[in-house]
Write an enzyme that holds these catalytic residues in place. Sequence first.
Site, short mmCIF file in Angstrom:
data_model
loop_
_atom_site.label_atom_id
_atom_site.label_comp_id
_atom_site.label_asym_id
_atom_site.label_seq_id
_atom_site.Cartn_x
_atom_site.Cartn_y
_atom_site.Cartn_z
N GLY A 5 9.97 0.90 8.16
CA GLY A 5 8.74 1.57 8.80
C GLY A 5 8.87 1.52 10.25
O GLY A 5 9.16 0.63 11.00
N HIS A 38 1.00 -1.29 -0.19
CA HIS A 38 0.12 0.02 0.03
C HIS A 38 0.92 1.32 0.05
O HIS A 38 2.32 1.06 0.07
CB HIS A 38 -0.97 -0.06 1.28
CG HIS A 38 -0.12 0.03 2.56
ND1 HIS A 38 0.54 0.70 2.93
CD2 HIS A 38 -0.14 -1.31 3.17
CE1 HIS A 38 1.06 0.40 4.18
NE2 HIS A 38 0.59 -0.98 4.38
N LYS A 61 6.09 1.89 11.89
CA LYS A 61 5.13 1.34 12.60
C LYS A 61 5.20 0.04 13.29
O LYS A 61 4.81 -0.37 14.20
CB LYS A 61 3.96 1.07 11.63
CG LYS A 61 2.43 0.73 12.18
CD LYS A 61 1.38 0.54 11.23
CE LYS A 61 1.63 -0.90 10.20
NZ LYS A 61 1.28 -1.94 11.30
N ASP A 62 6.31 -0.74 12.72
CA ASP A 62 6.56 -2.04 13.53
C ASP A 62 7.70 -1.62 14.34
O ASP A 62 8.74 -1.76 13.90
CB ASP A 62 6.99 -3.12 12.40
CG ASP A 62 5.67 -3.62 11.53
OD1 ASP A 62 4.69 -4.29 12.34
OD2 ASP A 62 5.62 -3.51 10.30
N SER A 111 -1.64 -3.26 5.82
CA SER A 111 -2.24 -4.33 5.10
C SER A 111 -3.61 -4.94 5.93
O SER A 111 -4.45 -5.51 5.17
CB SER A 111 -1.50 -5.38 4.61
OG SER A 111 -0.23 -4.95 3.72
N ARG A 112 -3.67 -5.04 7.17
CA ARG A 112 -4.59 -5.64 7.84
C ARG A 112 -5.76 -4.81 7.94
O ARG A 112 -6.82 -5.14 8.13
CB ARG A 112 -4.13 -5.70 9.32
CG ARG A 112 -2.82 -6.76 9.44
CD ARG A 112 -2.50 -6.76 10.89
NE ARG A 112 -1.26 -7.45 11.03
CZ ARG A 112 -0.48 -7.72 12.16
NH1 ARG A 112 -1.03 -6.98 13.20
NH2 ARG A 112 0.26 -8.64 12.37
N GLY A 164 1.98 3.17 2.30
CA GLY A 164 2.78 3.07 3.29
C GLY A 164 4.06 2.58 2.72
O GLY A 164 5.36 3.08 3.00
N HIS A 165 4.13 1.44 2.14
CA HIS A 165 5.32 0.67 1.52
C HIS A 165 5.80 1.55 0.56
O HIS A 165 7.08 1.79 0.50
CB HIS A 165 4.80 -0.70 1.01
CG HIS A 165 4.48 -1.33 2.10
ND1 HIS A 165 3.13 -1.83 1.90
CD2 HIS A 165 4.90 -2.50 3.14
CE1 HIS A 165 2.95 -2.92 2.97
NE2 HIS A 165 4.12 -3.07 3.70
N GLN A 205 8.14 -16.52 10.22
CA GLN A 205 7.65 -15.55 11.33
C GLN A 205 6.17 -15.72 11.60
O GLN A 205 5.62 -14.91 12.20
CB GLN A 205 7.99 -14.12 11.03
CG GLN A 205 7.07 -13.65 9.63
CD GLN A 205 7.91 -12.38 9.14
OE1 GLN A 205 8.85 -12.28 8.64
NE2 GLN A 205 7.13 -11.17 9.40
#
Length: 282
Positions: A150, A35, A152-153, A189-190, A37-38, A62
Amino acid sequence: MIETVTGLADLRARVDAWKRTGLRVGLVPTMGNLHAGHHSLVELARGRVDRVVASVFVNPTQFGPHEDFARYPRTPEADAAGLDAAGADLLWLPSVETMYPYGPEATVQVRVPVVTGMLEGAHRPGHFDGVATVVARLFNQVQPDLAVFGRKDYQQLAVIRYLVRDLAFPVELVAAPILREADGLAMSSRNQYLSASERPVAAGIQRCLQAMRESMRAGVPRDQVEADAAKRLADEGFEVDYAVVRRPDLTEPGAGEGGPQVALVAAKLGRTRLIDNLEFEP
Protein backbone atom coordinates in the site's frame (compact mmCIF):
# COMPACT_ATOMS: atom_id res chain seq x y z
CA MET A 1 -11.98 -21.58 0.03
CA ILE A 2 -8.71 -20.19 1.34
CA GLU A 3 -6.15 -22.67 2.65
CA THR A 4 -3.95 -21.86 5.65
CA VAL A 5 -0.39 -23.19 5.90
CA THR A 6 2.02 -22.74 8.80
CA GLY A 7 4.99 -24.81 7.64
CA LEU A 8 7.56 -23.69 5.07
CA ALA A 9 7.63 -27.05 3.29
CA ASP A 10 3.85 -26.94 2.81
CA LEU A 11 4.01 -23.35 1.53
CA ARG A 12 6.68 -24.20 -1.03
CA ALA A 13 4.86 -27.33 -2.16
CA ARG A 14 1.68 -25.33 -2.90
CA VAL A 15 3.53 -22.56 -4.73
CA ASP A 16 5.74 -25.00 -6.67
CA ALA A 17 2.67 -26.91 -7.85
CA TRP A 18 1.12 -23.69 -9.17
CA LYS A 19 4.29 -22.61 -10.92
CA ARG A 20 4.81 -25.98 -12.58
CA THR A 21 1.54 -25.41 -14.42
CA GLY A 22 2.59 -21.92 -15.50
CA LEU A 23 0.51 -19.93 -13.02
CA ARG A 24 1.66 -16.48 -11.86
CA VAL A 25 1.77 -16.02 -8.09
CA GLY A 26 1.20 -12.80 -6.17
CA LEU A 27 2.09 -11.97 -2.56
CA VAL A 28 0.35 -9.56 -0.19
CA PRO A 29 2.40 -9.26 3.03
CA THR A 30 0.51 -8.09 6.14
CA MET A 31 0.80 -8.06 9.93
CA GLY A 32 -2.84 -9.04 10.36
CA ASN A 33 -5.69 -7.24 12.14
CA LEU A 34 -6.91 -6.63 8.61
CA HIS A 35 -9.40 -4.08 7.29
CA ALA A 36 -10.82 -3.07 3.92
CA GLY A 37 -7.56 -1.39 2.93
CA HIS A 38 -5.71 -4.71 3.20
CA HIS A 39 -8.50 -6.51 1.35
CA SER A 40 -8.13 -4.04 -1.52
CA LEU A 41 -4.48 -5.12 -1.89
CA VAL A 42 -5.60 -8.71 -2.36
CA GLU A 43 -8.23 -7.65 -4.89
CA LEU A 44 -5.60 -5.69 -6.82
CA ALA A 45 -3.28 -8.71 -6.87
CA ARG A 46 -6.16 -10.98 -7.86
CA GLY A 47 -6.62 -8.98 -11.06
CA ARG A 48 -2.97 -9.38 -12.09
CA VAL A 49 -1.99 -12.95 -11.19
CA ASP A 50 -3.48 -16.45 -11.14
CA ARG A 51 -2.95 -17.24 -7.45
CA VAL A 52 -2.61 -14.95 -4.42
CA VAL A 53 -0.69 -15.72 -1.23
CA ALA A 54 -1.41 -13.41 1.71
CA SER A 55 0.94 -13.58 4.68
CA VAL A 56 -0.02 -12.65 8.23
CA PHE A 57 3.00 -12.28 10.50
CA VAL A 58 3.48 -9.86 13.38
CA ASN A 59 7.17 -9.17 12.87
CA PRO A 60 9.09 -8.64 16.13
CA THR A 61 12.18 -7.20 14.43
CA GLN A 62 10.40 -4.04 13.28
CA PHE A 63 9.16 -3.07 16.75
CA GLY A 64 11.22 -0.58 18.72
CA PRO A 65 12.01 -0.82 22.45
CA HIS A 66 9.00 1.35 23.37
CA GLU A 67 6.60 -0.31 20.91
CA ASP A 68 4.66 -3.17 22.45
CA PHE A 69 5.01 -6.23 20.21
CA ALA A 70 3.05 -8.37 22.67
CA ARG A 71 0.01 -6.08 22.58
CA TYR A 72 -0.27 -5.84 18.81
CA PRO A 73 -3.78 -7.12 17.97
CA ARG A 74 -3.91 -10.62 16.54
CA THR A 75 -7.14 -11.69 14.82
CA PRO A 76 -6.25 -14.75 12.69
CA GLU A 77 -9.80 -16.11 12.27
CA ALA A 78 -11.24 -12.78 11.13
CA ASP A 79 -8.18 -12.21 8.94
CA ALA A 80 -8.63 -15.55 7.19
CA ALA A 81 -12.32 -14.88 6.55
CA GLY A 82 -11.61 -11.42 5.12
CA LEU A 83 -8.79 -12.67 2.92
CA ASP A 84 -11.00 -15.48 1.63
CA ALA A 85 -13.73 -13.02 0.70
CA ALA A 86 -11.19 -10.75 -1.02
CA GLY A 87 -9.96 -13.59 -3.24
CA ALA A 88 -6.76 -14.89 -1.62
CA ASP A 89 -5.96 -18.55 -2.32
CA LEU A 90 -3.45 -19.24 0.44
CA LEU A 91 -2.81 -17.76 3.89
CA TRP A 92 0.83 -18.04 4.97
CA LEU A 93 0.74 -17.94 8.77
CA PRO A 94 4.25 -18.65 10.04
CA SER A 95 5.34 -18.64 13.67
CA VAL A 96 8.24 -16.53 14.91
CA GLU A 97 10.29 -19.73 15.11
CA THR A 98 9.55 -20.53 11.46
CA MET A 99 10.41 -17.03 10.28
CA TYR A 100 13.52 -16.71 12.48
CA PRO A 101 15.02 -20.18 13.09
CA TYR A 102 17.84 -18.73 15.20
CA GLY A 103 15.55 -16.31 16.99
CA PRO A 104 14.92 -12.61 16.25
CA GLU A 105 18.02 -11.51 18.16
CA ALA A 106 20.40 -13.79 16.24
CA THR A 107 18.91 -13.47 12.77
CA VAL A 108 20.68 -12.41 9.59
CA GLN A 109 19.59 -8.82 9.02
CA VAL A 110 19.01 -6.79 5.89
CA ARG A 111 19.69 -3.05 6.16
CA VAL A 112 18.71 -0.67 3.40
CA PRO A 113 20.78 2.57 3.37
CA VAL A 114 19.91 6.08 2.15
CA VAL A 115 16.08 5.98 2.44
CA THR A 116 15.81 4.63 6.00
CA GLY A 117 17.49 7.20 8.23
CA MET A 118 14.97 10.03 7.78
CA LEU A 119 11.31 10.62 8.65
CA GLU A 120 9.91 7.32 10.03
CA GLY A 121 13.42 5.94 10.35
CA ALA A 122 14.50 8.87 12.51
CA HIS A 123 11.52 8.46 14.83
CA ARG A 124 11.58 4.64 14.87
CA PRO A 125 15.26 3.59 14.83
CA GLY A 126 15.76 0.08 13.48
CA HIS A 127 12.19 -0.19 12.20
CA PHE A 128 13.10 -0.41 8.52
CA ASP A 129 15.88 -2.91 9.19
CA GLY A 130 13.15 -5.19 10.51
CA VAL A 131 10.87 -4.44 7.56
CA ALA A 132 13.61 -5.15 5.00
CA THR A 133 14.64 -8.32 6.81
CA VAL A 134 11.16 -9.82 6.93
CA VAL A 135 10.22 -8.79 3.38
CA ALA A 136 13.42 -10.36 2.02
CA ARG A 137 12.52 -13.56 3.87
CA LEU A 138 8.95 -13.53 2.55
CA PHE A 139 10.21 -13.06 -1.01
CA ASN A 140 12.56 -15.99 -0.53
CA GLN A 141 9.87 -18.20 1.04
CA VAL A 142 7.04 -17.48 -1.40
CA GLN A 143 9.12 -16.57 -4.50
CA PRO A 144 6.26 -14.51 -5.93
CA ASP A 145 6.12 -13.05 -9.40
CA LEU A 146 4.40 -9.95 -8.04
CA ALA A 147 3.96 -8.31 -4.63
CA VAL A 148 1.48 -5.60 -3.61
CA PHE A 149 2.18 -2.94 -0.99
CA GLY A 150 0.00 0.00 0.00
CA ARG A 151 0.99 3.60 -0.63
CA LYS A 152 -0.04 4.71 2.87
CA ASP A 153 3.27 3.43 4.24
CA TYR A 154 5.09 5.54 1.67
CA GLN A 155 8.59 5.27 3.09
CA GLN A 156 8.19 1.53 3.54
CA LEU A 157 7.35 1.31 -0.16
CA ALA A 158 10.50 3.31 -1.00
CA VAL A 159 12.57 0.96 1.16
CA ILE A 160 11.17 -2.13 -0.56
CA ARG A 161 11.72 -0.64 -4.03
CA TYR A 162 15.37 -0.03 -3.08
CA LEU A 163 15.65 -3.56 -1.67
CA VAL A 164 14.22 -5.20 -4.80
CA ARG A 165 16.42 -3.24 -7.19
CA ASP A 166 19.63 -3.58 -5.19
CA LEU A 167 19.31 -7.31 -4.45
CA ALA A 168 17.81 -8.08 -7.89
CA PHE A 169 14.72 -9.84 -6.58
CA PRO A 170 12.70 -11.03 -9.62
CA VAL A 171 9.53 -9.52 -8.18
CA GLU A 172 7.24 -6.97 -9.81
CA LEU A 173 6.17 -4.41 -7.20
CA VAL A 174 2.68 -2.93 -7.38
CA ALA A 175 1.85 0.16 -5.29
CA ALA A 176 -1.81 0.18 -4.26
CA PRO A 177 -3.76 3.42 -3.74
CA ILE A 178 -4.67 4.55 -0.23
CA LEU A 179 -8.17 3.52 0.82
CA ARG A 180 -9.92 6.22 2.88
CA GLU A 181 -12.92 6.61 5.13
CA ALA A 182 -15.73 8.91 3.97
CA ASP A 183 -14.14 11.91 5.73
CA GLY A 184 -10.71 11.28 4.18
CA LEU A 185 -8.97 9.49 7.06
CA ALA A 186 -6.64 6.84 5.67
CA MET A 187 -7.74 3.36 6.68
CA SER A 188 -5.42 1.90 9.30
CA SER A 189 -5.48 -0.70 12.03
CA ARG A 190 -4.43 2.11 14.37
CA ASN A 191 -7.69 3.99 13.84
CA GLN A 192 -9.42 1.63 16.27
CA TYR A 193 -7.44 3.22 19.10
CA LEU A 194 -8.88 6.70 18.49
CA SER A 195 -11.45 7.82 21.03
CA ALA A 196 -14.89 9.01 19.95
CA SER A 197 -13.78 12.63 20.34
CA GLU A 198 -10.45 12.08 18.55
CA ARG A 199 -11.89 10.28 15.54
CA PRO A 200 -13.30 13.38 13.71
CA VAL A 201 -10.15 15.35 14.53
CA ALA A 202 -7.99 12.66 12.91
CA ALA A 203 -9.41 13.47 9.48
CA GLY A 204 -7.63 16.84 9.76
CA ILE A 205 -4.43 15.15 8.57
CA GLN A 206 -5.88 14.65 5.09
CA ARG A 207 -7.10 18.26 4.95
CA CYS A 208 -3.63 19.40 6.02
CA LEU A 209 -2.03 17.37 3.23
CA GLN A 210 -4.38 18.92 0.70
CA ALA A 211 -3.50 22.39 1.99
CA MET A 212 0.21 21.57 1.64
CA ARG A 213 -0.36 20.54 -1.96
CA GLU A 214 -2.25 23.72 -2.80
CA SER A 215 0.37 25.92 -1.13
CA MET A 216 3.15 24.24 -3.09
CA ARG A 217 1.20 24.73 -6.31
CA ALA A 218 0.72 28.40 -5.43
CA GLY A 219 4.48 28.86 -5.15
CA VAL A 220 4.77 29.17 -1.36
CA PRO A 221 8.34 28.29 -0.30
CA ARG A 222 8.60 24.70 0.89
CA ASP A 223 9.98 25.61 4.32
CA GLN A 224 6.97 27.84 4.89
CA VAL A 225 4.56 25.14 3.69
CA GLU A 226 6.05 22.68 6.15
CA ALA A 227 6.03 25.15 9.04
CA ASP A 228 2.41 26.13 8.34
CA ALA A 229 1.38 22.47 8.22
CA ALA A 230 3.06 21.65 11.52
CA LYS A 231 1.41 24.66 13.20
CA ARG A 232 -1.99 23.78 11.75
CA LEU A 233 -1.78 20.23 13.07
CA ALA A 234 -0.52 21.36 16.47
CA ASP A 235 -3.38 23.85 16.72
CA GLU A 236 -5.82 21.00 16.07
CA GLY A 237 -4.37 18.95 18.93
CA PHE A 238 -1.77 16.79 17.20
CA GLU A 239 1.76 16.17 18.43
CA VAL A 240 3.67 16.45 15.15
CA ASP A 241 6.64 14.24 14.29
CA TYR A 242 7.00 15.65 10.78
CA ALA A 243 5.07 17.43 8.04
CA VAL A 244 7.26 17.63 4.94
CA VAL A 245 7.32 17.76 1.15
CA ARG A 246 9.70 15.44 -0.67
CA ARG A 247 10.44 13.98 -4.09
CA PRO A 248 9.12 10.42 -4.62
CA ASP A 249 12.56 9.07 -3.62
CA LEU A 250 12.22 11.08 -0.36
CA THR A 251 15.00 13.55 -1.16
CA GLU A 252 14.26 17.25 -0.70
CA PRO A 253 13.05 19.13 -3.80
CA GLY A 254 14.73 22.36 -4.79
CA ALA A 255 12.99 25.72 -4.96
CA GLY A 256 10.56 25.89 -7.87
CA GLU A 257 11.39 22.35 -8.93
CA GLY A 258 8.92 20.54 -11.16
CA GLY A 259 8.10 16.86 -11.28
CA PRO A 260 6.12 14.66 -8.91
CA GLN A 261 6.25 15.39 -5.20
CA VAL A 262 4.67 13.97 -2.07
CA ALA A 263 3.53 15.58 1.18
CA LEU A 264 4.02 13.35 4.22
CA VAL A 265 2.72 13.69 7.77
CA ALA A 266 3.24 11.69 10.95
CA ALA A 267 1.54 12.91 14.12
CA LYS A 268 0.12 11.61 17.37
CA LEU A 269 -3.42 12.26 18.46
CA GLY A 270 -3.71 11.26 22.08
CA ARG A 271 -1.91 7.91 22.24
CA THR A 272 -2.44 7.03 18.57
CA ARG A 273 0.27 7.72 16.01
CA LEU A 274 -1.06 8.30 12.49
CA ILE A 275 0.77 8.59 9.16
CA ASP A 276 -0.53 9.70 5.77
CA ASN A 277 0.71 11.16 2.52
CA LEU A 278 -0.50 12.79 -0.67
CA GLU A 279 1.28 12.55 -4.03
CA PHE A 280 0.89 15.47 -6.44
CA GLU A 281 2.30 17.35 -9.38
CA PRO A 282 3.46 20.89 -8.49
